[in-house]
Design an enzyme around this catalytic site. Structure first.
Site, PDB file in Angstrom:
ATOM      1  NE  ARG A 156      45.939  -4.772  81.935  1.00 41.22           N
ATOM      2  CZ  ARG A 156      45.202  -3.770  81.525  1.00 41.22           C
ATOM      3  NH1 ARG A 156      45.391  -2.719  80.801  1.00 41.22           N
ATOM      4  NH2 ARG A 156      43.923  -3.678  82.162  1.00 41.22           N
TER       5      ARG A 156
ATOM      6  CD  GLU B   6      38.549  -6.890  82.068  1.00 42.22           C
ATOM      7  OE1 GLU B   6      37.754  -7.499  81.321  1.00 42.22           O
ATOM      8  OE2 GLU B   6      38.804  -5.800  82.356  1.00 42.22           O
TER       9      GLU B   6
ATOM     10  CG  ASN C  56      41.182  -6.231  79.999  1.00 44.91           C
ATOM     11  OD1 ASN C  56      40.405  -5.758  79.965  1.00 44.91           O
ATOM     12  ND2 ASN C  56      42.110  -6.325  80.980  1.00 44.91           N
TER      13      ASN C  56
ATOM     14  CB  SER D  31      45.564   1.066  77.611  1.00 41.77           C
ATOM     15  OG  SER D  31      44.553   1.217  78.772  1.00 41.77           O
TER      16      SER D  31
ATOM     17  CE  LYS E 173      33.998  -7.535  82.491  1.00 46.73           C
ATOM     18  NZ  LYS E 173      34.695  -6.823  81.221  1.00 46.73           N
TER      19      LYS E 173
ATOM     20  CE  LYS F 241      33.714  -8.571  87.023  1.00 47.91           C
ATOM     21  NZ  LYS F 241      34.890  -8.884  86.604  1.00 47.91           N
TER      22      LYS F 241
ATOM     23  CD  GLU G  94      35.874  -5.980  78.169  1.00 51.40           C
ATOM     24  OE1 GLU G  94      36.944  -5.472  78.938  1.00 51.40           O
ATOM     25  OE2 GLU G  94      35.354  -7.104  78.193  1.00 51.40           O
ATOM     26  N   GLY G  95      36.070  -1.353  79.906  1.00 51.72           N
ATOM     27  CA  GLY G  95      36.586  -0.116  80.236  1.00 51.72           C
ATOM     28  C   GLY G  95      36.215   0.497  81.699  1.00 51.72           C
TER      29      GLY G  95
ATOM     30  NE  ARG H  52      44.773  -1.814  85.829  1.00 52.17           N
ATOM     31  CZ  ARG H  52      43.509  -2.108  85.181  1.00 52.17           C
ATOM     32  NH1 ARG H  52      42.855  -1.321  84.776  1.00 52.17           N
ATOM     33  NH2 ARG H  52      43.269  -3.388  85.512  1.00 52.17           N
TER      34      ARG H  52
HETATM   35  P1  ADP Z   1      36.181  -3.807  82.839  1.00 54.67           P
HETATM   36  O1  ADP Z   1      36.017  -4.523  81.606  1.00 54.67           O
HETATM   37  O2  ADP Z   1      35.241  -2.565  82.942  1.00 54.67           O
HETATM   38  O3  ADP Z   1      37.603  -3.496  83.146  1.00 54.67           O
HETATM   39  P2  ADP Z   1      36.544  -5.574  84.992  1.00 54.67           P
HETATM   40  O4  ADP Z   1      35.831  -6.892  85.128  1.00 54.67           O
HETATM   41  O5  ADP Z   1      37.867  -5.369  84.821  1.00 54.67           O
HETATM   42  O6  ADP Z   1      35.621  -4.880  83.880  1.00 54.67           O
HETATM   43  O7  ADP Z   1      35.987  -4.684  86.404  1.00 54.67           O
HETATM   44  C1  ADP Z   1      36.367  -3.289  86.626  1.00 54.67           C
HETATM   45  C2  ADP Z   1      36.883  -3.221  88.104  1.00 54.67           C
HETATM   46  O8  ADP Z   1      35.994  -3.562  89.110  1.00 54.67           O
HETATM   47  C3  ADP Z   1      38.257  -3.795  88.245  1.00 54.67           C
HETATM   48  O9  ADP Z   1      39.140  -3.279  87.750  1.00 54.67           O
HETATM   49  C4  ADP Z   1      37.946  -4.146  89.869  1.00 54.67           C
HETATM   50  O10 ADP Z   1      38.502  -2.944  90.249  1.00 54.67           O
HETATM   51  C5  ADP Z   1      36.506  -4.384  90.109  1.00 54.67           C
HETATM   52  N1  ADP Z   1      36.142  -5.496  90.040  1.00 54.67           N
HETATM   53  C6  ADP Z   1      35.864  -6.455  89.128  1.00 54.67           C
HETATM   54  N2  ADP Z   1      35.624  -7.670  89.435  1.00 54.67           N
HETATM   55  C7  ADP Z   1      35.830  -7.751  90.660  1.00 54.67           C
HETATM   56  C8  ADP Z   1      35.827  -8.813  91.511  1.00 54.67           C
HETATM   57  N3  ADP Z   1      35.243  -9.920  91.239  1.00 54.67           N
HETATM   58  N4  ADP Z   1      36.028  -8.431  92.832  1.00 54.67           N
HETATM   59  C9  ADP Z   1      36.286  -7.244  93.264  1.00 54.67           C
HETATM   60  N5  ADP Z   1      36.547  -6.286  92.400  1.00 54.67           N
HETATM   61  C10 ADP Z   1      36.042  -6.460  91.061  1.00 54.67           C
HETATM   62 MG    MG Z   2      39.131  -4.576  83.580  1.00 57.06          MG
END
Ligand code: ADP
Ligand code: MG
Length: 474
Positions: A125, A144, A146, A151, A305, A364, A368-369, A450
């Protein structure tokens, strides 16, 4: 990009009536989760959190996200087959990040032994936000991708019906009729079924590897039921069941409880907490087997990442997808700024920039999660502390995406009804199947929207921050 219900947002009695109906409609439609109190039983369940109203999504960006999904499928699959790239890219990370290092050890071990697996199944996803430019124009930017346990493909298929009904209550019948149907779990199941078929044993089963505690079971059941409907037998096992009862025969066919397993679909195994030494052994056993793993360990590593950050370097996409310049251009257009924190001048410069201007970046780790990233003052504090140590290489830096907020109500069990300033994240599901070197399926399989209140920097429905939503295309 406002949705056409600003006018009713503050009509309290009407909103209250709509919210009551929405919750019952969600329960009826199966937008369900087990409760926090009884997370491992279905005797008492509640609705999964969702928005009262659909959120506006620019049509052009929605189409762009769909149009690039098959390219991302190809890219992830190409990375998973490129040992040289994975080794080079993750070299600095695995020196400092034990979890990635352990995954990498299994990856190497499986390659050294030689793969028994010949059917490969990818379910991913790709998540995006709509970055608001200085002139107010939104742009699609990937957060990102996944590649393991992506899910909510099940529950999200049930929110359009709920939102349609809510809009009707609010006197928006015309808008209600414009909400798109969406059924990712069907697309996911088609991919699993294809891999099962190519594995070539009628009596073999599909095994879902599930969590110790399964609060989100209904989402998984949606996929499971699609498989049962196709007369494919599904079993649900934890890593520890695999450790206790799993075995390989001479041809590395996987057996558990006397049943041969054709496809292993992980809904677990993406965070360090999922593993103890026995679970790692179980993971290794699964990876060594002939069964199609969704994902195999290489594809899980392709979703780190650190890999995402390396993809943003000029020339990398071109090398990974030779002769596919149109795909490369579509993919690149979705990238935000991503920066390596590897030791050296490049990393020093970007660390200094982020410390000076922390609100423009997200820090970051390889996790994940949800709930792991660092923002603002905390980002500055952590980066200042680790900026001269190798520890910083376990992180990457990313430009912070800044979407235009809009108002909505976030419906959660036991929470007061109040309007929130919200931002949304759009995910597109991708499914592909490869047999040997030949791609036999490459599809997008639906979407997930979401939405969360802007006071939360990080996201995730499972993390209790974001809620399910339905896009209203504008
Ligand atoms: P995870 O693997 O924990 O889901 P993500 O990279 O999806 O990691 O980051 C988790 C959440 O953080 C995202 O769902 C988003 O709400 C926020 N986020 C992540 N990267 C960014 C970004 N570059 N700018 C703004 N918000 C971000
Ligand atoms: Mg995410």
């Amino acid at each position: 990009m406002a949705a056409p219900w600003e006018d009713v947002l503050h009509e309290e009695p009407l909103v209250r009536e709509a919210a009551l109906l929405a919750v019952d409609a969600a329960l009826l439609a199966g937008v369900l989760m087990r409760t926090e109190k009884e997370p491992d039983a279905s005797e008492v369940v509640n609705y999964a959190p969702f928005t009262l109203l659909p959120s506006a999504v620019p049509n052009a960006l929605f189409e762009q996200a769909y149009a690039v999904q098959q390219d991302f499928n190809l890219l992830v699959d190409a990375i998973s087959q490129n040992r040289e790239f994975l080794e080079r890219t993750l070299a600095s990370t695995i020196k400092v990040d034990d979890f990635t290092a352990q995954l990498f050890r299994i990856y190497t071990q499986v390659l050294e032994e030689g793969l028994a697996q010949s059917v490969f199944l990818g379910i991913n996803r790709s998540d995006y936000m709509f970055d608001c430019g200085v002139d107010g124009t939104p742009a699609l930017k990937q957060i990102e991708i996944n590649t393991i346990a992506a899910s909510f493909g099940g529950l999200t298929s049930r929110t359009p019906a709920v939102h349609r009904q809510v809009l009707k209550v609010l006197g928006k019948a015309e808008e209600a009729s414009r909400l798109l149907p969406n059924n990712p779990s069907q697309g996911l199941a088609l991919g699993i079924a294809k891999a099962w078929e190519l594995y070539g044993s009628q009596s073999a089963v599909v095994m879902f590897v599930v969590e110790e505690v399964q609060r989100n079971i209904f989402d998984q059941r949606c996929v499971e039921n699609e498989l049962w409907n196709r007369n494919i037998r599904v079993i649900r096992k934890r890593f520890r069941d695999v450790f206790e009862k799993g075995s390989l025969d001479d041809a590395r066919r996987l057996y558990i409880d006397g049943q041969e397993v054709a496809v292993v679909y992980y809904r677990e195994g993406y965070v360090p907490q999922n593993y103890d030494p026995q679970n790692w052994e179980a993971r290794l056993l699964l990876e060594r087997s002939r069964a199609a793993k969704c994902p195999d360990i290489a594809t899980q590593l392709a979703g780190t990442k650190k890999v995402q950050q390396e993809l943003a370097r000029p020339g990398t996409l071109e090398r990974l997808l030779p002769g596919r310049s149109a795909s490369v251009a579509r993919i690149r257009a979705t990238f935000a700024g991503l920066y390596s924190l590897d030791l050296g001048e490049e990393g020093d410069n970007v660390a200094a920039k982020a410390i000076a201007d922390p609100d423009c970046f997200v820090l970051k780790p390889q996790r994940e999660g949800g709930g792991n990233n660092l923002y603002g003052e905390e980002l500055r504090r952590v980066l200042e502390k680790i900026k001269d140590s190798p520890e910083r290489t376990s992180y990457i830096l990313m430009d912070k995406i800044k979407p235009q907020p809009s108002k909505n109500y976030l419906l959660r069990p036991h929470s007061p009804l109040k309007v929130s300033e919200c931002i949304s994240e759009l995910g597109i599901f991708g499914v592909y199947v490869r047999q040997g070197k030949e791609m036999v399926m490459n599809e997008s399989a639906g979407h997930l929207l979401r939405t969360k209140a802007i006071e939360h920097a990080d996201g995730g429905v499972a993390a209790g921050v974001a809620v399910l939503d339905t896009p209203y295309l504008v």
